[in-house]
Design a protein around this motif. Structure first.
Motif, PDB file in Angstrom:
ATOM      1  N   THR A 103       0.825  -1.212   0.000  1.00 35.47           N
ATOM      2  CA  THR A 103       0.000   0.000   0.000  1.00 35.47           C
ATOM      3  C   THR A 103       0.858   1.260   0.000  1.00 35.47           C
ATOM      4  OG1 THR A 103      -1.759  -1.165   1.193  1.00 35.47           O
ATOM      5  CG2 THR A 103      -1.800   1.247   1.244  1.00 35.47           C
ATOM      6  N   THR A 104       1.903   1.270   0.823  1.00 38.78           N
ATOM      7  CA  THR A 104       2.760   2.447   0.922  1.00 38.78           C
ATOM      8  C   THR A 104       3.521   2.694  -0.375  1.00 38.78           C
ATOM      9  OG1 THR A 104       3.050   2.016   3.292  1.00 38.78           O
ATOM     10  CG2 THR A 104       4.589   3.555   2.256  1.00 38.78           C
ATOM     11  N   ILE A 105       4.052   1.627  -0.982  1.00 35.02           N
ATOM     12  CA  ILE A 105       4.787   1.775  -2.242  1.00 35.02           C
ATOM     13  C   ILE A 105       3.890   2.386  -3.311  1.00 35.02           C
ATOM     14  CG2 ILE A 105       5.761   0.482  -4.189  1.00 35.02           C
ATOM     15  CD1 ILE A 105       7.072  -1.380  -2.155  1.00 35.02           C
ATOM     16  N   HIS A 106       2.679   1.865  -3.448  1.00 32.14           N
ATOM     17  CA  HIS A 106       1.810   2.337  -4.535  1.00 32.14           C
ATOM     18  C   HIS A 106       1.220   3.710  -4.259  1.00 32.14           C
ATOM     19  CE1 HIS A 106       2.052  -1.000  -7.309  1.00 32.14           C
ATOM     20  NE2 HIS A 106       2.057  -1.825  -6.264  1.00 32.14           N
ATOM     21  N   LYS A 107       1.150   4.111  -3.007  1.00 30.81           N
ATOM     22  CA  LYS A 107       0.754   5.493  -2.700  1.00 30.81           C
ATOM     23  C   LYS A 107       1.869   6.457  -3.071  1.00 30.81           C
ATOM     24  CE  LYS A 107      -2.646   4.970   1.028  1.00 30.81           C
ATOM     25  NZ  LYS A 107      -2.897   5.206   2.484  1.00 30.81           N
ATOM     26  N   ASP A 110       3.244   4.689  -7.950  1.00 34.95           N
ATOM     27  CA  ASP A 110       2.427   3.561  -8.408  1.00 34.95           C
ATOM     28  C   ASP A 110       3.099   2.744  -9.503  1.00 34.95           C
ATOM     29  OD1 ASP A 110      -0.029   2.139  -8.061  1.00 34.95           O
ATOM     30  OD2 ASP A 110      -0.653   2.879 -10.028  1.00 34.95           O
ATOM     31  N   ASN A 111       4.144   3.308 -10.135  1.00 31.81           N
ATOM     32  CA  ASN A 111       4.840   2.570 -11.188  1.00 31.81           C
ATOM     33  C   ASN A 111       5.932   1.646 -10.628  1.00 31.81           C
ATOM     34  OD1 ASN A 111       6.343   4.894 -10.422  1.00 31.81           O
ATOM     35  ND2 ASN A 111       7.625   4.667 -12.248  1.00 31.81           N
ATOM     36  N   VAL A 112       6.181   1.700  -9.327  1.00 27.69           N
ATOM     37  CA  VAL A 112       7.154   0.808  -8.693  1.00 27.69           C
ATOM     38  C   VAL A 112       6.420  -0.460  -8.260  1.00 27.69           C
ATOM     39  CG1 VAL A 112       8.726   0.488  -6.737  1.00 27.69           C
ATOM     40  CG2 VAL A 112       8.641   2.685  -7.929  1.00 27.69           C
ATOM     41  N   VAL A 113       6.930  -1.610  -8.681  1.00 30.81           N
ATOM     42  CA  VAL A 113       6.260  -2.868  -8.347  1.00 30.81           C
ATOM     43  C   VAL A 113       6.873  -3.487  -7.094  1.00 30.81           C
ATOM     44  CG1 VAL A 113       5.571  -3.334 -10.723  1.00 30.81           C
ATOM     45  CG2 VAL A 113       7.761  -4.229  -9.865  1.00 30.81           C
ATOM     46  N   PHE A 114       6.078  -4.308  -6.435  1.00 30.48           N
ATOM     47  CA  PHE A 114       6.512  -5.001  -5.225  1.00 30.48           C
ATOM     48  C   PHE A 114       6.271  -6.499  -5.404  1.00 30.48           C
ATOM     49  CE2 PHE A 114       5.208  -6.471  -0.807  1.00 30.48           C
ATOM     50  CZ  PHE A 114       6.510  -6.687  -0.382  1.00 30.48           C
ATOM     51  N   ILE A 142       0.903  -8.221  -3.341  1.00 30.01           N
ATOM     52  CA  ILE A 142       2.084  -8.187  -4.210  1.00 30.01           C
ATOM     53  C   ILE A 142       1.660  -7.996  -5.660  1.00 30.01           C
ATOM     54  CG2 ILE A 142       3.655  -9.537  -2.765  1.00 30.01           C
ATOM     55  CD1 ILE A 142       2.809 -12.032  -4.313  1.00 30.01           C
ATOM     56  N   ASP A 143       2.603  -7.455  -6.448  1.00 26.36           N
ATOM     57  CA  ASP A 143       2.386  -7.328  -7.892  1.00 26.36           C
ATOM     58  C   ASP A 143       2.872  -8.567  -8.632  1.00 26.36           C
ATOM     59  OD1 ASP A 143       1.446  -4.489  -8.049  1.00 26.36           O
ATOM     60  OD2 ASP A 143       3.410  -4.126  -7.137  1.00 26.36           O
ATOM     61  N   TYR A 144       3.869  -9.234  -8.070  1.00 28.71           N
ATOM     62  CA  TYR A 144       4.379 -10.450  -8.712  1.00 28.71           C
ATOM     63  C   TYR A 144       4.920 -11.411  -7.673  1.00 28.71           C
ATOM     64  CZ  TYR A 144       9.219  -8.778  -8.163  1.00 28.71           C
ATOM     65  OH  TYR A 144      10.419  -8.344  -7.642  1.00 28.71           O
TER      66      TYR A 144
END
Length: 206
Positions: A103-107, A110-114, A142-144
């Motif tokens: 949640t924190t990364i995408h806030k 948003d183009n950074v994947v986790f 997770i994105d991947y």
């Protein structure tokens, strides 16, 4: 760098363990302060460097180390009427961390994947507090996923193909990507009972 003083004073949420074959230290995700610290470190990376993504490896809780967080678990049991088992409680702690990181990364960007690269053997992950099923099925974690399928084609314990088949069968949410981690370091070794030495194109075939 992120508050060194916080780290130095955080001994209570550092798990130290030695199970005979491996020893180390792990930040205990059961502490909100520990999760906050991890997120601060990640934000420092994301805000100061042009990274494509953040990846966690396969270390969450130490395997075969049941008593390393006994005090923390006992405190939890005393604070709730219907406490979870230690295994379920650990998974909940890890899931909370993973969700907060995602949640924190995408806030922030948003183009950074986790993503997470867990152990290839699905059965091993449960003992580490890694809730693979939830991460793959539900959006918001997770994105991947990048399982470490570090086995030869003829590994007597678990072959590459059998392991891959198990991962493919998992239910996955529509946004999830899956990448397969291969074991280049095993290509000229005696791992997997020497089966890597039976062929010189195992990685190509995989």
């Amino acid at each position: 760098s992120t508050s060194d003083k916080v780290w130095q004073n955080a001994g209570q949420w550092i798990i130290k363990y030695d199970n005979g074959s491996f020893s180390g230290q792990i930040i205990d995700p059961g502490y909100p302060e520990a999760r906050e610290y991890v997120i601060k470190v990640l934000m420092e990376i994301i805000n100061n460097y042009d990274v494509d993504g953040i990846q966690f490896d396969d270390y969450f809780y130490p395997e075969n180390a049941d008593n390393v967080d006994e005090n923390q678990y006992n405190n939890y049991k005393e604070s709730t009427k219907k406490p979870l088992s230690k295994e379920a409680w650990r998974m909940k702690n890890v899931n909370t961390l993973i969700n907060e990181v995602y949640t924190t990364i995408h806030k922030c960007k948003d183009n950074v994947v986790f993503g997470i690269s867990p152990q290839g053997n699905l059965n091993n992950n449960k003992a580490l507090g890694a809730d693979i099923k939830t991460w793959c099925e539900k959006d918001g974690y997770i994105d991947y996923i990048a399982p470490q399928i570090y086995f030869s084609l003829d590994n007597p314990q678990l072959t590459f193909e059998d392991c891959l088949s198990e991962w493919i069968k998992l239910e996955k949410h529509s946004k999830l990507s899956m990448y397969i981690g291969l074991a280049g370091y095993k290509a000229s070794s005696t791992y997997d009972e020497g089966t890597w030495q039976d062929s010189d194109d195992i990685l190509k075939t995989e």
